[in-house]
Write a protein that holds these residues in place. Structure first.
Motif, PDB file in Angstrom:
ATOM      1  N   PHE A  15       0.855  -1.121  -0.082  1.00  0.00           N
ATOM      2  CA  PHE A  15       0.059  -0.113  -0.037  1.00  0.00           C
ATOM      3  C   PHE A  15       0.835   1.222  -0.057  1.00  0.00           C
ATOM      4  O   PHE A  15       1.595   1.310   0.745  1.00  0.00           O
ATOM      5  N   PRO A  16       0.739   2.353  -1.159  1.00  0.00           N
ATOM      6  CA  PRO A  16       1.666   3.146  -1.340  1.00  0.00           C
ATOM      7  C   PRO A  16       1.376   4.622  -0.580  1.00  0.00           C
ATOM      8  O   PRO A  16       2.151   5.284  -0.462  1.00  0.00           O
ATOM      9  N   HIS A  17       0.203   4.514   0.108  1.00  0.00           N
ATOM     10  CA  HIS A  17      -0.117   5.867   0.652  1.00  0.00           C
ATOM     11  C   HIS A  17      -0.346   6.174   1.932  1.00  0.00           C
ATOM     12  O   HIS A  17      -0.160   4.949   2.683  1.00  0.00           O
ATOM     13  N   ALA A  18      -0.133   7.162   2.373  1.00  0.00           N
ATOM     14  CA  ALA A  18       0.194   7.685   4.092  1.00  0.00           C
ATOM     15  C   ALA A  18      -1.233   7.503   4.386  1.00  0.00           C
ATOM     16  O   ALA A  18      -2.234   7.714   3.576  1.00  0.00           O
ATOM     17  N   CYS A  20      -4.062   9.122   7.022  1.00  0.00           N
ATOM     18  CA  CYS A  20      -4.600  10.228   7.886  1.00  0.00           C
ATOM     19  C   CYS A  20      -5.536   9.763   8.924  1.00  0.00           C
ATOM     20  O   CYS A  20      -6.038   8.765   9.184  1.00  0.00           O
ATOM     21  N   ASP A  27      -9.910  13.887   0.698  1.00  0.00           N
ATOM     22  CA  ASP A  27      -8.916  13.281  -0.482  1.00  0.00           C
ATOM     23  C   ASP A  27      -8.140  12.286   0.201  1.00  0.00           C
ATOM     24  O   ASP A  27      -7.248  11.613  -0.321  1.00  0.00           O
ATOM     25  N   CYS A  28      -8.479  11.932   1.449  1.00  0.00           N
ATOM     26  CA  CYS A  28      -7.506  10.853   1.885  1.00  0.00           C
ATOM     27  C   CYS A  28      -8.089   9.572   1.512  1.00  0.00           C
ATOM     28  O   CYS A  28      -9.053   9.060   1.415  1.00  0.00           O
ATOM     29  N   ARG A  29      -6.941   8.837   1.044  1.00  0.00           N
ATOM     30  CA  ARG A  29      -7.165   7.344   0.649  1.00  0.00           C
ATOM     31  C   ARG A  29      -6.974   6.248   1.686  1.00  0.00           C
ATOM     32  O   ARG A  29      -7.361   5.284   1.440  1.00  0.00           O
ATOM     33  N   ALA A  30      -6.253   6.707   2.742  1.00  0.00           N
ATOM     34  CA  ALA A  30      -6.180   5.586   4.102  1.00  0.00           C
ATOM     35  C   ALA A  30      -6.350   6.446   5.228  1.00  0.00           C
ATOM     36  O   ALA A  30      -5.908   7.386   5.616  1.00  0.00           O
ATOM     37  N   GLU A  49      -9.521   4.066   0.373  1.00  0.00           N
ATOM     38  CA  GLU A  49      -8.898   2.710   0.052  1.00  0.00           C
ATOM     39  C   GLU A  49      -8.674   1.723   0.951  1.00  0.00           C
ATOM     40  O   GLU A  49      -8.736   0.381   0.842  1.00  0.00           O
TER      41      GLU A  49
END
Length: 133
Positions: A15-18, A20, A27-30, A49
């Motif tokens: 998983f490439p995202h930081a 929050c 717009d937070c993905r994780a 995601e």
């Protein structure tokens, strides 16, 4: 450092995202949730995601309840248990809706991949399945 575990054993985190904190921008993905988060207050926006739920102690089962509530609300993204989860709790984590577990290297050293993998057949590791068998 941490180790990531799923039904195949110890795996590399892809998983490439930081992450929050809850209440961050839309717009937070994780999303990182604490053990006292209220699942009905979590914004399940379309771009989300992954949700990572903290387990501050292996004796604290609130994360299981949060995961189940999020799944019942319709969340279909990845759910990750994070923190003090032990191999004996893996089947419960999967039944609650978690896709994976993230533990510290210290926990992973005390409970090697074989112990987690033993519980990977979590669908057959419940009371009802044993009664039917």
């Amino acid at each position: 450092m941490t180790q990531l575990i799923n039904d195949t054993g110890f795996v590399t985190d892809d998983f490439p995202h930081a992450f929050c904190a809850q209440g961050a921008a839309n717009d937070c993905r994780a999303l990182d949730l604490t053990a006292d988060a209220q699942p009905e207050e979590v914004d399940l926006n379309a771009g989300l995601e992954m949700i990572r739920i903290d387990f501050p102690s292996f004796a604290d089962g609130r994360g299981f309840t949060i995961a189940r509530a999020l799944r019942l609300r319709g969340y279909t993204g990845r759910l990750r248990a994070h923190g003090h989860v032990i191999a004996d709790q893996y089947a419960m984590a999967r039944r609650a809706g978690f896709d994976e577990v993230e533990v510290t290297d210290d926990i992973a050293a005390r409970q090697p991949a074989e112990q987690w993998f033993f519980r990977a057949n979590w669908q057959d590791q419940d009371y009802q399945s044993r009664l039917r068998g």
